[in-house]
Design a protein around this motif. Structure first.
Motif, PDB file in Angstrom:
ATOM      1  N   UNK A  36      16.897   9.968 -18.013  1.00  0.00           N
ATOM      2  CA  UNK A  36      15.924   8.961 -18.427  1.00  0.00           C
ATOM      3  C   UNK A  36      15.730   7.870 -17.376  1.00  0.00           C
ATOM      4  N   UNK A  37      16.714   7.757 -16.483  1.00  0.00           N
ATOM      5  CA  UNK A  37      16.623   6.743 -15.427  1.00  0.00           C
ATOM      6  C   UNK A  37      15.962   7.278 -14.153  1.00  0.00           C
ATOM      7  N   UNK A  38      15.685   8.588 -14.131  1.00  0.00           N
ATOM      8  CA  UNK A  38      14.993   9.176 -12.981  1.00  0.00           C
ATOM      9  C   UNK A  38      13.486   8.992 -13.213  1.00  0.00           C
ATOM     10  N   UNK A  39      12.995   7.838 -12.816  1.00  0.00           N
ATOM     11  CA  UNK A  39      11.600   7.485 -13.055  1.00  0.00           C
ATOM     12  C   UNK A  39      10.905   7.177 -11.726  1.00  0.00           C
ATOM     13  N   UNK A  40       9.588   7.182 -11.737  1.00  0.00           N
ATOM     14  CA  UNK A  40       8.826   6.844 -10.533  1.00  0.00           C
ATOM     15  C   UNK A  40       9.216   5.452 -10.039  1.00  0.00           C
ATOM     16  N   UNK A  41       9.601   5.380  -8.760  1.00  0.00           N
ATOM     17  CA  UNK A  41      10.014   4.110  -8.175  1.00  0.00           C
ATOM     18  C   UNK A  41      11.509   3.908  -8.135  1.00  0.00           C
ATOM     19  N   UNK A  42      12.262   4.642  -8.956  1.00  0.00           N
ATOM     20  CA  UNK A  42      13.724   4.515  -8.940  1.00  0.00           C
ATOM     21  C   UNK A  42      14.273   5.113  -7.644  1.00  0.00           C
ATOM     22  N   UNK A  43      15.445   4.649  -7.241  1.00  0.00           N
ATOM     23  CA  UNK A  43      16.094   5.206  -6.051  1.00  0.00           C
ATOM     24  C   UNK A  43      17.318   6.008  -6.479  1.00  0.00           C
ATOM     25  N   UNK A  91       6.362  -0.939 -15.876  1.00  0.00           N
ATOM     26  CA  UNK A  91       6.034  -2.114 -15.068  1.00  0.00           C
ATOM     27  C   UNK A  91       5.807  -1.795 -13.597  1.00  0.00           C
ATOM     28  N   UNK A  92       6.329  -0.663 -13.118  1.00  0.00           N
ATOM     29  CA  UNK A  92       6.183  -0.321 -11.698  1.00  0.00           C
ATOM     30  C   UNK A  92       4.720  -0.048 -11.382  1.00  0.00           C
ATOM     31  N   UNK A  93       4.101  -0.835 -10.465  1.00  0.00           N
ATOM     32  CA  UNK A  93       2.643  -0.742 -10.260  1.00  0.00           C
ATOM     33  C   UNK A  93       2.174   0.478  -9.478  1.00  0.00           C
ATOM     34  N   UNK A  94       3.085   1.166  -8.786  1.00  0.00           N
ATOM     35  CA  UNK A  94       2.672   2.315  -7.979  1.00  0.00           C
ATOM     36  C   UNK A  94       2.883   3.609  -8.762  1.00  0.00           C
ATOM     37  N   UNK A  95       1.953   3.918  -9.599  1.00  0.00           N
ATOM     38  CA  UNK A  95       2.031   5.164 -10.353  1.00  0.00           C
ATOM     39  C   UNK A  95       1.515   6.326  -9.497  1.00  0.00           C
ATOM     40  N   UNK A  96       1.909   7.552  -9.834  1.00  0.00           N
ATOM     41  CA  UNK A  96       1.482   8.706  -9.021  1.00  0.00           C
ATOM     42  C   UNK A  96       0.002   9.022  -9.198  1.00  0.00           C
ATOM     43  N   UNK A 131      -2.777  -6.526  -2.840  1.00  0.00           N
ATOM     44  CA  UNK A 131      -2.228  -7.476  -3.807  1.00  0.00           C
ATOM     45  C   UNK A 131      -0.738  -7.249  -4.053  1.00  0.00           C
ATOM     46  N   UNK A 132      -0.270  -6.047  -3.739  1.00  0.00           N
ATOM     47  CA  UNK A 132       1.165  -5.740  -3.870  1.00  0.00           C
ATOM     48  C   UNK A 132       1.691  -5.264  -2.506  1.00  0.00           C
ATOM     49  N   UNK A 133       1.402  -6.086  -1.487  1.00  0.00           N
ATOM     50  CA  UNK A 133       1.762  -5.702  -0.112  1.00  0.00           C
ATOM     51  C   UNK A 133       3.260  -5.464   0.045  1.00  0.00           C
ATOM     52  N   UNK A 134       4.064  -6.072  -0.834  1.00  0.00           N
ATOM     53  CA  UNK A 134       5.514  -5.885  -0.742  1.00  0.00           C
ATOM     54  C   UNK A 134       5.946  -4.486  -1.178  1.00  0.00           C
ATOM     55  N   UNK A 135       5.056  -3.737  -1.850  1.00  0.00           N
ATOM     56  CA  UNK A 135       5.393  -2.390  -2.312  1.00  0.00           C
ATOM     57  C   UNK A 135       4.579  -1.295  -1.636  1.00  0.00           C
ATOM     58  N   UNK A 136       3.522  -1.676  -0.907  1.00  0.00           N
ATOM     59  CA  UNK A 136       2.604  -0.653  -0.400  1.00  0.00           C
ATOM     60  C   UNK A 136       3.215   0.216   0.698  1.00  0.00           C
ATOM     61  N   UNK A 137       4.371  -0.186   1.248  1.00  0.00           N
ATOM     62  CA  UNK A 137       5.046   0.652   2.250  1.00  0.00           C
ATOM     63  C   UNK A 137       5.456   1.995   1.658  1.00  0.00           C
ATOM     64  N   UNK A 138       5.545   2.091   0.337  1.00  0.00           N
ATOM     65  CA  UNK A 138       6.002   3.322  -0.307  1.00  0.00           C
ATOM     66  C   UNK A 138       4.877   4.327  -0.523  1.00  0.00           C
ATOM     67  N   UNK A 139       3.669   4.000  -0.071  1.00  0.00           N
ATOM     68  CA  UNK A 139       2.554   4.942  -0.192  1.00  0.00           C
ATOM     69  C   UNK A 139       2.410   5.756   1.091  1.00  0.00           C
ATOM     70  N   UNK A 140       1.797   6.921   0.982  1.00  0.00           N
ATOM     71  CA  UNK A 140       1.611   7.771   2.155  1.00  0.00           C
ATOM     72  C   UNK A 140       0.739   7.103   3.211  1.00  0.00           C
TER      73      UNK A 140
END
Length: 478
Positions: free
Chosen positions: A62-69, A103-108, A118-127
């Motif tokens: 259940x903890x293996x979710x999009x955005x988790x490490x 809550x994680x804004x980067x959905x697949x 607007x979420x420049x702190x997270x956009x590094x995780x996109x292709x």
């Protein structure tokens, strides 16, 4: 040990085998409670991690979710799935960091570039941004490699300075004076003698003038650092904080300067084509998909990699400013009044004029020389015609001006005369004038806007998408 992990860009290219490996990364997707697409930023490739049904605790799953490490250890097996040679059959899985999927804004799914800013702190995780910033890193590395191979000295010029190299006045002031009780002179002006540096200072707009000083001792130097402009331009082409590469070379005339700048640009592009091929292919396809959405008349007709390969395979076109104006005046665009800005000798070429020369007329990068002295900086060498200076700009497809440079005015009398014309106080520039008093030599230099170069190589159309944390009017977050 964490440092024993295998990077995913290497794991996906390994052969299946009995050796146990450990990978770590962020979950992109988790399908059927069994298949994890894992990415660690080393490339756009994901490694499929297979969690055998019934082997792992339900609480962990259940903890293996999009955005988790996660950290996964297992063996690589040949993959029956399409688009991947191997997959990792997990023997152990550890959650390193949870991520609330609500809550994680980067959905697949595909996100707009505007949203990602607007979420420049997270956009590094996109292709897309993974590719852009790996290319940016490659171009920075190639910059140092290029100048080092040519024997240049890397110089760190000051970020805080009392000079305005461009004479533009659009500077950010640096002060420790209190705003609520600012000390004043008898004339009512701010008393900077009580400030930290004892005089008015600002964030640098260029390291050029200091670079010239060092070139008078080392002959060839380059700077690579941040520069700042307090220009209230909220456009896709402007930043308040950006990076510049500025070489300064003694014993170089304008032609030497152009040769070096052209060789440098070709070197950078060649490096990216060789070392960032996978990222360029991804961005090439992304650009092609975007082009399909445009009307036929607005499509470029050339792919990203095709454009880059064409730039490195042919000489840049060299023309004078006067020739450029003549071409524009004779163009169908001018005759049909398609230019927004007028064309006449003496104007500062606008982006639309530059792009016409590059994209419509010559269809390759263009170097323009001999600009009117009235629109150029005080330090540029005056030509014998009394009207123009030994300046050069390199114009690139899709961008416009990417390099600006000149042969510097080495003659003390001419330089002082020009400074007087432009109301630049010679007494405050005594240190700069000393280089003309003591062993002056012909010398040249140029500045390349690093973000514009990254734009050109990556195909990104907005300059805010090629710098990690864009600083623009009203925006200083992250």
């Amino acid at each position: 040990m964490f440092n024993k992990r295998v990077k995913i860009k290497d794991a996906v290219r390994m052969a299946a085998g009995e050796e146990q490996i450990t990978v770590m990364g962020w979950v992109r997707t988790f399908r059927n409670n069994q298949f994890v697409a894992l990415n660690d930023g080393s490339s756009n490739d994901n490694l499929q991690v297979v969690l055998e049904l019934g082997r792992f605790d339900e609480t962990l799953l259940k903890k293996v979710t999009t955005g988790a490490s996660i950290k996964a250890t297992g063996r690589l097996l040949e993959s029956p799935g399409k688009g991947q040679n191997v997959e990792l059959k997990a023997e152990s899985v550890e959650i390193l960091g949870e991520s609330d999927p609500e809550k994680f804004p980067l959905q697949p799914k595909k996100h707009s570039l505007e949203f990602l800013r607007e979420i420049a702190h997270l956009r590094f995780r996109t292709n897309t941004f993974g590719s852009v910033f790996r290319i940016r890193h490659g171009l920075a590395f190639a910059t140092h490699q290029f100048f080092n191979e040519k024997g240049f000295v890397y110089l760190h010029t000051p970020v805080i300075t009392a000079s305005d190299a461009e004479g533009a006045g659009e500077m950010f002031k640096v002060t420790t004076l209190p705003f609520d009780n600012t000390p004043r002179t008898e004339a009512g002006e701010v008393n900077f003698k009580e400030d930290f540096f004892g005089r008015a200072t600002n964030l640098t707009v260029s390291g050029q003038l200091e670079g010239e000083l060092a070139a008078m001792g080392f002959a060839e130097i380059y700077t690579f650092g941040p520069t700042f402009r307090a220009e209230n331009s909220n456009t896709a082409r402007h930043l308040a904080e950006f990076w510049m590469i500025e070489p300064e070379m003694a014993f170089y005339d304008l032609e030497d300067n152009m040769d070096l700048a052209e060789a440098y640009i070709r070197y950078l592009i060649g490096y990216a084509l060789k070392n960032n091929r996978a990222d360029l292919e991804f961005l090439d396809q992304r650009l092609a998909d975007e082009e399909k959405l445009k009307p036929q008349a607005e499509r470029s007709g050339q792919g990203l990699i095709e454009k880059l390969e064409s730039v490195v395979s042919q000489d840049f076109q060299r023309i004078t400013y006067t020739e450029a104006i003549d071409i524009l005046l004779q163009s169908p665009f001018y005759k049909k009044k398609k230019f927004k800005y007028d064309v006449a000798w003496g104007i500062d070429l606008q982006s639309e004029h530059e792009r016409y020369l590059v994209e419509k007329h010559f269809k390759k990068p263009v170097i323009v020389t001999g600009y009117p002295k009235a629109i150029k900086a005080f330090y540029m060498r005056q030509n014998d015609d009394g009207k123009t200076v030994a300046a050069m700009d390199i114009l690139a497809p899709g961008i416009g001006e990417i390099v600006g440079g000149s042969q510097r005015e080495e003659r003390l009398d001419k330089l002082m005369e020009r400074m007087q014309e432009m109301h630049i106080p010679a007494d405050q520039m005594w240190w700069y004038l000393d280089t003309r008093r003591f062993g002056t030599v012909p010398h040249s230099g140029f500045g390349l806007g690093f973000e514009r170069m990254v734009q050109f190589v990556s195909g990104m159309t907005n300059i805010r998408d090629v710098i990690a944390f864009p600083r623009t009017p009203g925006n200083s977050e992250f």
